[in-house]
Write an enzyme that holds these catalytic residues in place. Structure first.
Site, PDB file in Angstrom:
ATOM      1  N   CYS A 475     -45.546  47.429  12.123  1.00  0.00           N
ATOM      2  CA  CYS A 475     -46.155  46.336  11.356  1.00  0.00           C
ATOM      3  C   CYS A 475     -45.134  45.569  10.513  1.00  0.00           C
ATOM      4  O   CYS A 475     -45.193  44.341  10.402  1.00  0.00           O
ATOM      5  CB  CYS A 475     -47.299  46.847  10.496  1.00  0.00           C
ATOM      6  N   ASP A 599     -52.700  39.798   9.268  1.00  0.00           N
ATOM      7  CA  ASP A 599     -52.601  41.231   9.538  1.00  0.00           C
ATOM      8  C   ASP A 599     -51.866  41.495  10.847  1.00  0.00           C
ATOM      9  O   ASP A 599     -52.351  41.143  11.927  1.00  0.00           O
ATOM     10  CB  ASP A 599     -54.015  41.825   9.606  1.00  0.00           C
ATOM     11  N   HIS A 601     -51.543  44.261  12.314  1.00  0.00           N
ATOM     12  CA  HIS A 601     -52.064  45.440  13.006  1.00  0.00           C
ATOM     13  C   HIS A 601     -53.034  45.087  14.139  1.00  0.00           C
ATOM     14  O   HIS A 601     -53.551  45.980  14.815  1.00  0.00           O
ATOM     15  CB  HIS A 601     -52.771  46.367  12.000  1.00  0.00           C
TER      16      HIS A 601
END
Length: 648
Positions: A475, A599, A601
């Site tokens: 990440c 994000d 992820h």
């Protein structure tokens, strides 16, 4: 000017297509040159405002050095655009100063084109305190100047400029032979060089010159139109010729060279469109057919003369209406434009004839805030980061009113014609990368908040992108890739976005990691990101530490200031998770705030609707309405705030 219903003369209006900031944010006092296209736009329509940079010593900003101004603006202006007026900013003496501005505009225009303007021109004053503009208009040579009625800021300026307009581009590489006496210090060298350049310019209308005119690259379903025009046939054409799409080349309109699906001129950096004009040398031309045969005498200097070959790379743009005959556009815009650029390059080279020849290369730009293209001629002997080249760009930024901390006029920002730019938005496996995904998300729930957002474009990198399985460990790498893409897309660097392995190799090279780190799945954090950004982009970073996720809202004011002044993406790392922060919405009175989170992820396909609906790019509060914490209370967080380089 027109006539009112009662028979009186209607007072003219000043139509402004340029952004208000280009005029109202000019320094006070200062002088602005107004640029329009009187051939193709309505009278007294201003498409751009250029700041005067050169004033006479001790006479102040309202006394320009006209020769110096004309020399610089001549190379900057695209043919088809012209000086239509001037404004004095920071003066309140309308009656005296508006007339002075009009006289200065007329004088500059005469220096630029060698003759007085036949079109209408305006001179005015801008009240620095109120922004009010008062102006006088003179419709033609010798006409009385009358006070204007109103200033009209157009709502759709780009449409007015681009919908019916077109660009013509001509590139002409030249190898100019120059014979110099063996005594290279001869006083006549400058005159010899000037004579050769003038002869070259004259040959552009000669019997041996022809012009291949081609439309922009067509779609697979359409073929592009092309014609050949002969130089000797272009001396008696004008914009007043009747046009006909089915007639000969002399009367074919420019609009016929574009696709029927075209909805206006494209001036995007990645894909500008233009009619391409190529200069051909017709060596098979038989002069005896044009009249009585005339013997030709050619003189070749003796061996005592030295031959120098001057390499020139001409590249001009012209702006025209699609309605005019293409032959008139070539005759009245393209050929004079080539002659102008030859003259400009001659002045730059003549002082260095006996030394290292300047490597002059023209580039065309439409920087943010400007609607019209401009041309900058750079000496490519100097690298872009060298001070001499930086000073040239800095002066251009001043003249165009551009910010001084953005590299808007670097060569990688030049217009690309015909969609040939290879790095438009590809990933390593050839797929496209989503950009600016936050633009379609719902607003935050912060009442009375002020949003401070990222300034510029970025690409969204996330888990599994490019076929790399980094789920569970990559990440921070993905956040770094998004940050790197921002610097690349804002043209601070031409460096490609690094892969995970390349990031690891950089950290090994600088001594932060041991060689076994390359190819591993080890995590990285804010410190490692700062090392990579410093090494690859020369970027400095600020790091904010907080002891708990609960403390992050206390940093909203500082984060808002970052986005307002720097505008770069921020990496937030805490525990085993990393996010990219694109902005904050903050109510200073109540302390309520939300964070715009991108994000990394996400593991799905690059489906914008899926990303937005799934909350992978969304406003997040530290604690939501259901009492759930987005940031962990028991984790330490580092925030990496990359700084914007102060460069042009």
């Amino acid at each position: 000017m027109g006539t009112a219903a009662d028979g009186s003369r209607r007072r003219p209006a000043l139509r402004l297509l340029c952004p208000k900031t280009s005029i109202l944010s000019a320094p006070s006092p200062s002088l602005l040159w107004l640029v329009g296209s009187p051939r193709f736009l309505q009278p007294i329509t201003v498409a751009a405002a250029l700041r005067c940079l050169h004033s006479l010593p001790d006479d102040g900003p309202f006394s320009p050095n006209l020769p110096h101004e004309a020399d610089e603006i001549r190379g900057l202006l695209v043919r088809g655009f012209d000086i239509v007026g001037a404004l004095l900013v920071g003066t309140s003496n309308f009656e005296a100063d508006a007339g002075r501005a009009l006289d200065l505009a007329r004088a500059l225009r005469e220096r630029l084109f060698g003759e007085r303007a036949s079109h209408g021109m305006a001179g005015g004053c801008v009240d620095a305190a109120t922004g009010d503009i008062g102006f006088l208009v003179s419709e033609s040579i010798g006409s009385e100047a009358v006070e204007g009625q109103e200033v009209v800021w157009e709502d759709e300026p780009a449409r007015l400029l681009l919908e019916k307009g077109c660009l013509l581009r001509c590139q002409l590489p030249l190898q100019v032979p120059l014979y110099l006496p063996s005594d290279e210090k001869s006083a006549g060298n400058e005159a010899r060089f000037s004579s050769v350049i003038e002869s070259t310019a004259a040959n552009l209308r000669g019997p041996h010159a022809s012009y291949l005119v081609e439309g922009p690259a067509a779609t697979s379903e359409e073929s592009h139109r092309s014609v050949i025009l002969h130089g000797s046939d272009l001396n008696h054409v004008s914009c007043d010729l009747p046009i006909s799409p089915d007639s000969n080349a002399r009367t074919l309109p420019c609009s016929e060279f574009f696709s029927t699906k075209r909805r206006g001129l494209s001036l995007t950096r990645e894909n500008a469109d233009a009619i391409q004009v190529t200069v051909l040398s017709n060596q098979s031309f038989n002069s005896s057919k044009a009249g009585s045969p005339v013997p030709v005498l050619k003189y070749f200097p003796a061996a005592s003369a030295n031959l120098r070959v001057i390499s020139l790379k001409l590249d001009i743009l012209c702006y025209a209406s699609g309605d005019i005959p293409v032959a008139a556009a070539v005759s009245e815009l393209v050929i004079p434009g080539l002659s102008d650029q030859l003259s400009i390059m001659k002045k730059a080279i003549v002082s260095e004839l006996l030394g290292q020849q300047p490597q002059l290369c023209p580039y065309h730009f439409v920087p943010p805030g400007l609607l019209i293209p401009i041309t900058a001629i750079y000496d490519t002997r100097y690298g872009e980061i060298e001070e001499k080249q930086s000073e040239v760009r800095r002066n251009l930024h001043f003249r165009l009113g551009l910010p001084l901390d953005r590299p808007l006029l670097r060569t990688c920002n030049a217009l690309t014609f015909g969609g040939m730019r290879g790095d438009k938005n590809p990933s390593r496996n050839g797929s496209s990368i989503l950009r600016d995904v936050h633009k379609d998300i719902p607003s935050s729930d912060v009442s009375g908040g002020i949003m401070s957002l990222i300034d510029g474009s970025y690409e969204y990198y996330h888990y599994l992108h490019d076929g790399i399985d980094d789920n569970g460990w990559g990440c921070a790498y993905r956040s770094l890739q998004t940050i790197m893409s921002w610097y690349r897309l804002q043209q601070y660097s031409a460096t490609n976005v690094l892969s995970h392995r390349e990031i690891q190799q950089v950290l090994v090279e600088i001594g932060d990691k041991n060689p076994a780190f390359v190819g591993s799945r080890d995590w990285i954090g804010a410190i490692e990101l700062s090392f990579v950004l410093d090494k690859m982009f020369g970027v400095s970073c600020k790091i904010i530490n907080v002891r708990s996720g609960d403390e992050l809202p206390e940093k909203c004011r500082e984060l808002a200031m970052h986005f307002e002044t720097q505008g770069t993406p921020v990496m937030i790392g805490g525990g085993v998770l990393a996010y990219t922060l694109l902005g904050v919405d903050y109510n200073e009175s109540s302390g309520d705030c939300a964070f715009l989170i991108l994000d990394p992820h996400y593991t799905g396909s690059d489906d914008l609707k899926k990303i937005v609906n799934g909350g992978w790019c969304a406003w997040k509060k530290s604690v939501d309405s259901k009492g759930r914490s987005f940031f962990l209370k028991d984790k330490f967080y580092n925030l990496l705030l990359p700084q914007r380089p102060n460069m042009v």
